[in-house]
Design an enzyme around this catalytic site. Structure first.
Site, PDB file in Angstrom:
ATOM      1  N   ARG A 185      20.842  51.805  32.540  1.00 47.62           N
ATOM      2  CA  ARG A 185      21.384  52.981  33.225  1.00 47.62           C
ATOM      3  C   ARG A 185      21.678  52.716  34.695  1.00 47.62           C
ATOM      4  NH1 ARG A 185      18.155  58.259  31.412  1.00 47.62           N
ATOM      5  NH2 ARG A 185      19.036  59.076  33.343  1.00 47.62           N
ATOM      6  N   LYS A 186      21.564  51.451  35.100  1.00 44.26           N
ATOM      7  CA  LYS A 186      21.816  51.129  36.498  1.00 44.26           C
ATOM      8  C   LYS A 186      23.290  50.739  36.708  1.00 44.26           C
ATOM      9  CE  LYS A 186      17.483  51.759  37.536  1.00 44.26           C
ATOM     10  NZ  LYS A 186      17.090  52.618  36.403  1.00 44.26           N
ATOM     11  N   VAL A 187      23.664  50.532  37.961  1.00 35.78           N
ATOM     12  CA  VAL A 187      25.061  50.186  38.263  1.00 35.78           C
ATOM     13  C   VAL A 187      25.389  48.792  37.732  1.00 35.78           C
ATOM     14  CG1 VAL A 187      26.701  49.750  40.153  1.00 35.78           C
ATOM     15  CG2 VAL A 187      25.136  51.706  40.272  1.00 35.78           C
TER      16      VAL A 187
END
Ligand code: PLP
Length: 382
Positions: A185-187
């Site tokens: 869910r991170k960049v």
């Protein structure tokens, strides 16, 4: 009641042929554990975030634990941390054998309030774990001053903050040790994974050993040596290694970071403009001097309680729009209920009840985003 067949996830990693190509290269090389790709990923990551040294680890949680452990923080020590964070921030402190002390946050940035952090410092406090929450840079200068004045270590939980900038400088370029996350869910995504950064060469060398069972030489050094290199184990370490498979994905992702950031900022701007027409909602705030990466898009429903917020999430789900509660309050979870609280954590509890995350990811189309906004309007009125 089924309202829609459309389906918009809350987050989605973006991969293309480049990840596949680099991943295949690693598979074909047969070097799939921590090796040359991890070394290259560390070097390139350090360049991008302006860090002197980068040390890849299996996750941000293991990295934060390792940083605290390497700083000598353990049993009997306290670490000041926001309760309003993913539970990993507080867990890492407990894993190190120390105790989290929860301090309240600023209501608009959702970041640790420096005055609350100062009030939380006691005779056993050894460190402050400051979180750049959801990619919004915390007020580092004030925390650096506070830590220096009180003789404390400062550790940055930069899990969400790759690409974010503070006063023109990237998160990761400070004088502190910090850790990033590459969770899905991170960049920047490697599946699971993390990256420690530090300006201190000795600390970096120790972190490298500790992530690899405390071994005095890396597998790569042994492999490259012309003569046999027999390793030793000066201290007990851990297996917190990242694999070359993950690093290959990370390298492909890193090259696309500017495009990822530009797209997220554009989507955030579109949300901000649309939210101006929904007075019940408060859009996220970027404090002066900060350039958040919009890893997540958090909104507050003004005056709501958790029940109202949860109903909105449910109504969005009926319309095929995935959202999540915004930020959690770690002190309300059974496993952290006994931790010391510096104050009433009023803003933390308010934010935990009133916020939710809207879909934001690189491939979110304008049309799907408009649908999210329409659905949100309907969900609020339902
Ligand atoms: C603020 C914060 N800290 C730590 C973590 C843990 O990261 P990881 O899943 O890489 O261990 C997260 C993950 O969501 C996070 O949001």
């Amino acid at each position: 009641m089924e309202l829609s067949r459309r389906s918009v996830p809350v987050a989605k990693p973006c991969f293309d042929a480049e990840e596949e190509r680099l991943l295949l290269e690693v598979l074909r090389s047969r070097w799939v554990t921590q090796g040359p790709r991890v070394e290259e990923f560390e070097r390139r990551f350090a360049e991008v975030v302006g860090a002197r040294h980068a040390v890849a680890v299996s996750s941000c949680t293991t990295g934060l634990f390792l940083a605290l452990h390497a700083l000598g923080i353990g049993a009997g020590d306290e670490v000041v941390v926001p309760s309003l964070s993913f539970i990993a921030s507080a867990n890492a402190i407990l894993h190190a054998g120390a105790s989290p002390v929860f301090a309240d946050v600023e209501p608009r940035s959702f970041n640790l309030d420096p005055e609350c952090a100062a009030a939380a410092i006691g005779p056993r406090t050894r460190a402050i774990l400051v979180v750049h929450q959801l990619g919004v840079p915390a007020d580092l200068a004030r925390f650096e001053k506070l830590a220096a004045e009180r003789g404390l270590a400062l550790v940055e939980d930069s899990a969400c903050a790759v690409g974010s900038r503070l006063n023109g400088r990237p998160i990761g370029s400070s004088q502190q040790v910090g850790c990033f996350s590459f969770h899905a869910r991170k960049v920047l995504v490697t599946g699971e994974g993390g990256m420690l950064v530090t300006p201190d060469p000795e600390l970096a060398a120790r972190l490298r050993r500790l992530r690899h069972q405390g071994m005095s030489v890396s597998d790569l050094e042994r492999h490259r040596a012309e003569r046999p290199l027999i390793e030793s184990y000066p201290e007990v370490g851990f297996n917190f290694r990242l694999s070359d498979l993950q690093a290959a994905v990370g390298l492909a992702q890193l090259a696309k970071l500017p495009a990822f950031l530009a797209r997220r900022r554009l989507l955030a701007e579109r949300y901000r403009a649309a939210l101006a027409g929904l007075p019940e909602l408060e859009a996220p705030w970027a404090p002066p001097g900060t350039e958040p990466n919009f890893q997540s898009y958090i909104v507050r429903i003004r005056g709501a309680d958790a029940e109202r917020r949860n109903r909105v999430i449910e109504q969005l789900q009926l319309r095929g729009v995935a959202s999540r509660r915004g930020l959690m309050a770690s002190h309300l979870e059974p496993c952290h209920q006994r931790a010391r609280r510096a104050d009433a954590l009023r803003e933390t509890e308010r934010a935990a009840a009133q916020t939710l995350l809207l879909p934001i990811f690189h491939e979110l189309t304008e049309s799907d985003q408009d649908y999210v906004i329409d659905s949100l309007r309907a969900a609020l009125d339902a």
